[in-house]
Design an enzyme around this catalytic site. Structure first.
Site, PDB file in Angstrom:
ATOM      1  N   HIS A   1      -6.206  33.678  23.152  1.00  0.00           N
ATOM      2  CA  HIS A   1      -6.471  34.773  24.084  1.00  0.00           C
ATOM      3  C   HIS A   1      -5.264  34.951  25.000  1.00  0.00           C
ATOM      4  CE1 HIS A   1     -10.988  34.328  23.619  1.00  0.00           C
ATOM      5  NE2 HIS A   1     -10.646  33.079  23.379  1.00  0.00           N
TER       6      HIS A   1
ATOM      7  N   ASP B   1      -6.496  40.825  22.555  1.00  0.00           N
ATOM      8  CA  ASP B   1      -5.638  39.659  22.803  1.00  0.00           C
ATOM      9  C   ASP B   1      -5.562  38.734  21.581  1.00  0.00           C
ATOM     10  OD1 ASP B   1      -8.396  39.253  23.442  1.00  0.00           O
ATOM     11  OD2 ASP B   1      -7.936  37.469  24.602  1.00  0.00           O
TER      12      ASP B   1
ATOM     13  N   HIS C   1      -8.323  36.545  19.449  1.00  0.00           N
ATOM     14  CA  HIS C   1      -9.597  37.116  19.879  1.00  0.00           C
ATOM     15  C   HIS C   1      -9.815  38.474  19.204  1.00  0.00           C
ATOM     16  CE1 HIS C   1     -12.475  37.652  23.585  1.00  0.00           C
ATOM     17  NE2 HIS C   1     -13.119  37.514  22.453  1.00  0.00           N
TER      18      HIS C   1
ATOM     19  N   GLU D   1      -6.289  30.075  26.214  1.00  0.00           N
ATOM     20  CA  GLU D   1      -5.757  31.245  26.925  1.00  0.00           C
ATOM     21  C   GLU D   1      -4.269  31.054  27.176  1.00  0.00           C
ATOM     22  OE1 GLU D   1      -7.319  34.016  28.019  1.00  0.00           O
ATOM     23  OE2 GLU D   1      -9.461  33.496  27.930  1.00  0.00           O
TER      24      GLU D   1
HETATM   25 ZN   LIG Z   1      -9.887  36.948  24.830  1.00  0.00          ZN
END
Ligand SMILES: [Zn+2]
Length: 194
Positions: free
Chosen positions: A51, A179, A169, A133
């Protein structure tokens, strides 16, 4: 998919990153998030989901991402934050622009990162995935330090869990999520993996 017993028992040590029984990475800063729960019984970890996030969007640094993932973001501090009021999400890991690694949820637990999603016909990807992330926008190039840290983390996860695929994602929530975005260099990342 059945997990291979030999691989499942393998102790996670790769590129200096150790992963303990609970799925915590030694050396990561740990900021526990309440936005997680138990994985379904017997559910193997088979997927890594990448992400991006920046808070406010397009701005790097600061504490807002960690505050957001741990439910202590002051939603009056920026107009955009008002859209996040009451949102309860997390990821297992965040890699900052300088390569700093923060862990919010042990890998053994289910972090709330993917939302409505499906991979190879299986829905609810949070059940069987690890969410990472990258601090970024999807438009601005990610940093060399981020690729290095992401590759080291991924190598450790591959050694520890029966991971079958690494996806964005956007791959598991197409039309809803974009993302890690066009600026993520997949060939570069994959060239850093075993
Ligand atoms: Zn995401």
């Amino acid at each position: 998919m059945k997990r291979a017993p030999a691989r499942a028992r393998r102790v996670g040590r790769s590129a200096g990153l150790r992963i303990d029984e609970e799925g915590r990475v030694a050396g990561a800063r740990y900021e526990p998030s309440p936005n997680c729960d138990e994985r379904p019984p017997g559910c193997a970890i088979e997927l890594i989901v990448l992400h991006h996030i920046s808070l406010p969007p397009g701005r790097f640094g600061g504490d807002a991402i960690c505050a957001f993932f741990t439910n202590r973001l002051d939603c009056s501090a920026h107009p955009f934050y008002a859209t996040l009021a009451g949102v309860r999400v997390s990821a297992h890991f965040l890699i900052r622009r300088g390569g700093g690694l923060i862990q919010f949820v042990p890998c053994a637990r289910r972090a709330w990162h993917a939302g409505v999603s499906a991979w190879r016909g299986r829905s609810a990807c949070n059940d069987f995935s690890i969410g990472i992330e990258l601090e970024g926008t999807g438009e601005v190039p990610y940093t060399a330090a981020q690729y290095r840290r992401l590759a080291a983390l991924t190598r450790a996860l591959l050694a520890r869990y029966p991971i079958a695929a690494i996806v964005g994602h956007s791959d598991i929530a197409p039309g809803r999520k974009t993302d890690p975005g066009p600026s993520f260099d997949w060939p570069r990342f994959r060239s850093m993996l075993p």
